[in-house]
Design a protein around this motif. Structure first.
Motif: not given
Length: 478
Positions: A137-163
């Motif tokens: 079975p898979l055994a792995v060690s890793f290191d990941l670095q990112a300067d910026r990441l917008d995960v929401d950009r890749y999913f359908p937008p949710k409706p805005k919250v009413a104030s």
């Protein structure tokens, strides 16, 4: 192919899958093999892919030189280069572009491998390193670095919250025809955690996920025995800091979260997490919760644990206690209760608010809410159904200073009186009720006490002195 001799022509291959849910066209191109230092070398190995998976499309190519050392049981791809275009209705207009470069090598006799990759995903620059200690079975060690990441950009937008809560319709609206059965929830699949052994770290300069925006995100991950632990977990968010830990267990579909948020802007935090605009201010939030289930609704129903809140210089939105008290004062001459639905745009200001919660079966119970404003002291107790987004809560408001604050001058008659206000209903349609008859009795008691104080020459509020005087008048009897 052998350690002493390698010979081939260029190789081409094609793979096609044509099914209703999946269409794939893949082409493989391998240059003619040569022998270099007892390793079979291919100057270029490339794969072109055109995939349609439902509404998602992936098109691109990846490749580079590769070598196989049969004597050492090693394969190496030192210069991998690839680019992909991903399209779909849930993705941004124009799709997503991914470019990768790096290198990898593997030893199939020892079941080990290493890789280093650099990727550019839209505007995100990502660096990743991984070392595989075992293939199965898979055994792995890793290191990941990112300067910026917008995960929401890749999913359908949710409706805005009413104030503010929506206004009730002016005319009755015909009910929509009921469906034969409620839509089934997609189960949460944790099977990928079983058999996985991993240990690594993730560092992200700026992250947006589930509407939550954070910076300097740092988390250490460890997976073993079907369980994934993120510990420690830290970030800067909502002008404050987060420190905590989280866990996911595929063996019993269990989840856990411990978090301490310090000096955060509570309003944006609640809006982004709970999709409700109910609170303003800055302060500290502590959570220690757990849940178990295979669907989102099951997780909400099973939520258990504890929480605490300490906020300053803010407001509770949706209810205006000052206005409720004014309505109660105006109704003192009647026998009916003040019973209405809170109107949009209302709020109750406070200088400080504290509360602790005990959560069980998806319902948060609070018995010690305490809030202060320039003219009010507020205590509260009740329950909040997290899954149903509804409350049943009793607020006890006492007017302490009518000279200032949120309309306090109009409430002099209620000074010193505790007014019970029951709040019931969904968050966006909270109804409140004040028992005016009980309130009138308290006001009458206060007036009698005041007049007795005047007659007996006692200081205002000296209930003990009044009692002593009355016992003197009536021969020591109560």
């Amino acid at each position: 192919l052998s350690p002493e001799r390698a010979q081939s022509k260029a190789i081409e291959g094609a793979l096609r899958i044509d099914r209703p849910e999946r269409k794939l066209d893949a082409k493989l191109a391998i240059d003619a093999a040569t022998l270099q230092d007892k390793a079979v070398a291919f100057p270029r190995l490339a794969v072109d892919v055109d995939l349609k998976q439902g509404a998602l499309g992936v098109r691109g190519t990846i490749g580079g030189p590769a070598s196989i050392d049969l004597a050492q049981s090693r394969v190496a791809a030192p210069k991998i280069v690839g680019s992909f275009d991903v399209t779909g209705p849930a993705l941004p207009s124009g799709g997503v572009k991914l470019a990768v470069s790096g290198g990898a090598d593997a030893d199939w006799s020892r079941q080990t491998a290493t890789t280093q990759l650099a990727a550019r995903l839209d505007e995100s620059n990502i660096q990743a390193r991984a070392k595989v200690a075992r293939f199965a079975p898979l055994a792995v060690s890793f290191d990941l670095q990112a300067d910026r990441l917008d995960v929401d950009r890749y999913f359908p937008p949710k409706p805005k919250v009413a104030s503010t809560p929506p206004a009730p319709p002016a005319q009755p609206v015909a009910a929509a025809p009921a469906s034969s059965a409620p839509a089934a929830e997609a189960p949460i699949d944790l099977s990928a955690l079983k058999g996985l052994t991993a240990d690594g770290s993730i560092r992200i300069g700026a992250l947006k996920v589930a509407r939550i925006e954070a910076s300097n995100v740092a988390v250490n991950l460890k997976a073993a025995g079907g369980r994934l632990d993120a510990n420690p977990l830290s970030a800067n968010l909502y002008q404050g800091t987060l420190a905590g830990a989280a866990s996911v267990n595929a063996n019993d579909n269990g989840y856990g979260l411990r978090a301490q948020l310090a000096n955060v802007a509570v309003g944006p935090l609640v809006r982004d997490i709970a999709e409700r605009d109910v609170l303003e201010g800055r302060g500290n939030v502590t959570l220690d919760v757990r849940a178990q289930g295979t669907t989102p609704s099951a997780l909400k129903r099973s939520l258990a644990g504890s929480g605490a809140l300490a906020v300053r210089d803010g407001a509770v939105k949706g209810v205006n206690l000052a206005d409720i008290l004014r309505r109660a004062k105006a109704a003192l001459g009647s026998r009916s209760a003040v019973d209405e639905v809170a109107r949009g745009g209302e709020k109750t200001d406070f200088t400080e608010l504290t509360a602790t919660f005990a959560i069980r079966d998806g319902v948060a119970r609070n018995d010690d809410l305490a809030a202060k404003s320039p003219f009010l002291r507020v205590a509260g107790e009740g329950s909040i159904d997290i899954g149903a987004a509804a409350m049943d809560y009793l607020v006890k408001a006492t007017v302490v200073d009518t000279s200032g604050g949120q309309g306090g001058r109009d409430l002099d008659q209620l000074r010193g009186i505790t007014v019970p206000v029951r709040l019931v209903g969904p968050f966006d349609r909270v109804a409140y009720k004040v028992d005016v008859a009980a309130l009138a009795a308290d006001v009458a008691k206060q007036e009698v006490t005041r007049r007795l104080e005047e007659k007996l020459g006692a200081k205002p509020g000296s209930g003990g002195a009044i009692g002593d005087a009355l016992r003197g008048i009536f021969g020591g009897k109560r």
